[in-house]
Design an enzyme around this catalytic site. Structure first.
Site, mmCIF file in Angstrom:
data_model
loop_
_atom_site.group_PDB
_atom_site.id
_atom_site.type_symbol
_atom_site.label_atom_id
_atom_site.label_comp_id
_atom_site.label_asym_id
_atom_site.label_seq_id
_atom_site.Cartn_x
_atom_site.Cartn_y
_atom_site.Cartn_z
ATOM 1 N N GLU A 139 -65.294 -2.522 17.254
ATOM 2 C CA GLU A 139 -64.432 -1.938 18.223
ATOM 3 C C GLU A 139 -64.799 -0.166 18.422
ATOM 4 O O GLU A 139 -64.059 0.449 18.381
ATOM 5 C CB GLU A 139 -63.179 -1.850 18.151
ATOM 6 N N GLU A 182 -63.555 -11.472 16.992
ATOM 7 C CA GLU A 182 -62.173 -11.191 16.617
ATOM 8 C C GLU A 182 -61.198 -11.579 17.696
ATOM 9 O O GLU A 182 -61.261 -11.244 18.736
ATOM 10 C CB GLU A 182 -61.900 -9.702 16.372
#
Ligand code: GAL
Length: 826
Positions: A429, A515
């Site tokens: 991220e 994820e």
């Protein structure tokens, strides 16, 4: 006295007999005075030794723990012969963070990143006349908050002292490449880097290089059954100038016929034994464990292991070991991984940093595939205070420019022989995904991966693929061999179907769920409605599996999605809001106890093995007669719920439905009438104390049954030891689970009995936990209250005491005591 052995290469633990000081005072490296220090063993994490504190600068992300600056000191001697014709090296597997190391007052250097290893050649500063050496390590974790999860503080991984000859295998010098692997044969390309140190020393003897030395590398490849299957010797004659340190590269190729392939069911491991000779004299010997397998990501088939399509049923994990903090004994992971595997997990994502090397060894041995991840932050800082990006914070972005290249290389060099690793992740991220120049960083990191490992593919976990106004840039995603999606089902009504939208525009992309959410929850707690704590993050127990099931269903039925890594396998310290100190995202709690959600995944991933699990517990604090949703997780074709012996009906779900085989109208199995499309079953029943029971049927017959009874008053404590033996080396551990039971042996789910552990013999209680994310009791004591009837203690061996057994005694307030014995093995 270290390095007293006779082997050409010695690797000895350097974990015992350290002194530690925490505080602001600058210490003088080299000083033998340990006043103000206290004794510690490594690996060591000081953060959990102090109370949780709402005002701690590590804040909720770091778990509200003490950080600061710590000093370690160790006084030691080495065998005078140890480095007569060789080198000594101090190897640190990891220290969080900013570690500076001195030997005898002289600086060896500094290493920043808390998750990569570092080592120094200490030969020239080492006193080899039998007198004392002093090593000092300063660990500086004072710039806070610098992590979005619990980092721990200290020398959190093992330290080794190694002795080797002047001519030796370079650090991470054996690389076993496997460009082509099939059932018929494995092509193996080995590269061995050999360090040659030419010194001008008076003590310079036979094994040191001279001009035109002949150096030979001999590699033997040993099969899983221990037999030697191949051997090759390669010699090089090299002129080496005086006073220089050079590296020689040896390449060897092998063709292994009919290899026993590594896979998740049979994780077959081979060994490569590398021997270095100079003029016939053995100078070094290194053993490298590996396995041969064919790993392929594919834009239509998803993921294939050894040519067979396999869905990655993955979990993300952080590095901490619950009450062990960041100093985690491998057995803690072994117990957790055994449970996860039994749930049906076949892959683990090391979020978001290179893990403890022992964890990778376990994955190799246990047959778990790994996504090895480097960073959580590149150039752009990420907020450390939950839910806000504005809190002033520190992090790897401050070091990225000066350190990322070295850290990325270290991860690859250290890890690339592990058969378990199927893919590299260069980040999680990272906000750099959305900025115009971000793709250049991705490209550079990927190029390091390709240089050091052309075989494996590279991903990054993107959370902004559909964000507005700034989504992950197309150029960025195009850099990735496999596009990683985090929380793909987060975006408006597109939810998980975003995968499909992207598939239409980018049919050539390989796709993976890097994820996504898990069922998580707090063990033993059941939120009944949205009134109190619930939110999008915390849902009533009967709603949560609906959302999770949707994505799971999509992933299972779309081959092109390689699989998914749910957040998370195990609860972890940090990323919490006061009064919580840990996250409850896992299917195992911080003690490694299974939550109900564990059985949800097991019922899906372990089919057709029969299992059944019911929730909630049946000691609810509601009025008798209140209608309660009861959920059933089962792998069976259908299941029936009973309340106090009365049937509430049989139910079955549509996935996977048994369809026709061979021809229209032909069924191998009789179709079961279904009444839910979800991945779980549910019934609404009145709460009447007694028992609820789920009976699972296969082929129309009872296959399994799970009963949950209303427990009576606590009457006893049952202790269970995970491994009932440990080495007496001062480092090994035993893990013990405690359960509070009523007189009939039912778990007292509401019990919070105070438990105190004492140990007789060569061991002591090193850490305790109960899995309560809001538990503020010390995890370092020997005393804790049970949480929903359970608690957990880690016993560590005490090398200063003798004995063949140690007895762990439990005192439980208001209940009879209990004891369990741990044998001490050599
Ligand atoms: C993700 C992130 C994880 C964790 C999780 C929520 O976005 O990658 O590190 O923060 O959210 O708990």
């Amino acid at each position: 006295m270290y390095l007293t052995g006779k082997d050409v290469r010695q690797k000895e633990t350097f974990n015992l007999n350290w002194f530690f000081y925490l505080g602001e005072e600058e210490k003088t490296p080299g000083d033998k005075d340990t006043a103000g220090y206290r004794p510690v063993k490594l690996p060591h994490d000081w953060s959990l030794e102090y109370p949780f504190d709402e005002a701690a600068r590590s804040c909720g992300s770091g778990g509200y723990v003490r950080t600061g600056t710590g000093w370690y000191k160790k006084i030691f001697r080495v065998n005078p012969d140890a480095v007569k014709d060789g080198r000594a090296v101090l190897h640190f597997e990891g220290a969080y963070m900013l570690a500076q190391v001195w030997l005898n007052g002289q600086s060896l250097g500094r290493h920043v990143y808390g998750y990569t290893p570092f080592e120094w050649d200490i030969t020239d500063l080492l006193k080899t006349d039998g007198s004392e050496n002093v090593v000092d390590v300063k660990v500086d974790n004072s710039a806070q908050p610098n992590s979005r999860w619990y980092s721990g503080s200290g020398i959190t991984r093992n330290v080794w002292i190694c002795g080797m000859k002047d001519i030796h295998v370079a650090p991470y010098g054996v690389w076993i490449r496997q460009p082509e692997v099939s059932e018929e044969q494995a092509q193996i390309h080995m590269e061995t880097r050999v360090c040659v140190n030419h010194r001008n020393r008076a003590s310079y003897e036979g094994t040191a290089p001279e001009e035109n030395d002949e150096i030979t590398v001999e590699t033997g490849i040993y099969a899983p059954d221990g037999s030697l299957c191949m051997q090759e010797r390669t010699a090089q004659s090299q002129q080496i100038a005086a006073g220089v340190r050079e590296e020689l590269l040896f390449c060897q190729d092998f063709l292994l016929e009919s290899p026993v392939l590594w896979d998740t069911e049979n994780p077959a491991l081979y060994k490569a034994v590398t021997k270095i000779y100079k003029d016939g004299l053995l100078l070094d010997e290194v053993c490298t464990v590996t396995g041969f397998r064919n790993v392929r990501f594919d834009s239509t088939q998803g993921f294939l292991l050894n040519g067979v399509r396999v869905k990655l049923n993955g979990v993300c994990v952080h590095h901490d070991g619950g009450c062990a903090g960041a100093a985690v004994h491998p057995q803690i992971w072994e117990r957790r991984l055994e449970k996860l595997k039994a749930m049906g997990v076949n892959a683990v994502r090391m979020s978001h940093n290179p893990p403890d090397p022992a964890l990778l060894d376990l994955c190799d041995r246990m047959g778990l595939m790994v996504m090895d991840e480097a960073f959580d932050e590149w150039r752009i800082m990420k907020g450390k205070e939950l839910g806000s990006n504005t809190h002033e914070s520190r992090g790897y972005s401050e070091w990225f420019d000066s350190c990322h290249e070295e850290d990325m290389r270290l991860m690859l060099l250290r890890d690339r022989n592990h058969p378990s690793i199927i893919i590299w992740s260069i980040g999680n991220e990272v906000p750099d995904q959305t900025v115009p120049e971000g793709y250049l960083t991705a490209r550079q990191l990927k190029s390091i991966c390709k240089e050091l490992d052309p075989e494996r593919l590279v991903t990054q976990a993107n959370d902004q693929i559909c964000a507005e106004p700034r989504a992950a840039a197309e150029e960025f995603l195009n850099e990735l061999d496999v596009v990683g999606y985090n929380y793909v089902d987060r975006w408006r009504t597109r939810a998980e179907t975003l995968y499909d939208d992207d598939k239409r525009t980018h049919p050539d992309w390989c796709v993976i769920g890097t994820e996504n959410g898990s069922l998580g929850g707090v063990r033993g707690e059941y939120l009944l409605d949205m009134k109190e704590k619930a939110g999008w993050w915390k849902m009533p127990y009967y709603s949560a599996p609906v959302k999770i099931g949707k994505l799971l269903h999509f992933t299972m039925t779309h081959d092109y999605v390689a699989g998914d890594f749910m957040w998370t396998g195990v609860d972890y310290l940090g990323e919490a809001h006061w009064p919580a100190r840990s996250s409850s995202a896992g299917v195992l709690d911080t003690c490694g106890f299974e939550k109900d959600s564990y059985y949800f995944y097991q019922s899906i991933w372990k089919r057709p093995e029969p299992m059944a699990h019911l929730l909630p517990h049946w000691n609810l604090e509601v009025e008798e007669g209140t209608i309660i949703p009861v959920l059933g997780y089962t792998s069976c074709e259908s299941a029936e719920l009973f309340l106090n012996g009365k049937s509430y009906g049989r139910k079955a779900y549509a996935y996977p439905a048994y369809g026709m085989t061979e021809r229209y109208g032909h069924f191998d199995k009789a179709p079961v009438p279904v009444n839910t499309d979800d991945l779980f079953l549910s019934w609404d029943v009145p709460y009447i104390p007694g028992y609820i029971e789920l009976v699972g049927y296969m082929d129309g017959r009872e296959a399994v049954r799970h009963t949950v009874r209303t427990a009576g008053e606590p009457a006893a404590v049952k202790l269970h030891c995970y491994r009932s033996e440990m080495k007496g080396d001062g480092l090994d551990i035993a893990q013990i689970e405690a359960e509070i039971l009523d007189e009939h042996g039912n778990l007292c789910v509401q019990a919070d009995t105070k438990l105190t552990f004492t140990v007789q013999g060569p061991g002591y209680a090193a850490a305790v936990d109960n899995g309560n994310p809001e538990g503020m009791e010390s995890l370092r004591g020997s005393c804790i209250h049970a949480f929903h009837g359970r608690a957990y203690v880690i016993i560590q061996s005490d090398e200063t005491k003798n004995g063949d057994t140690c007895t762990v005694c439990l005192e439980a307030e208001g209940l009879p005591g209990a004891a369990v014995t741990v044998s001490i093995i050599p």
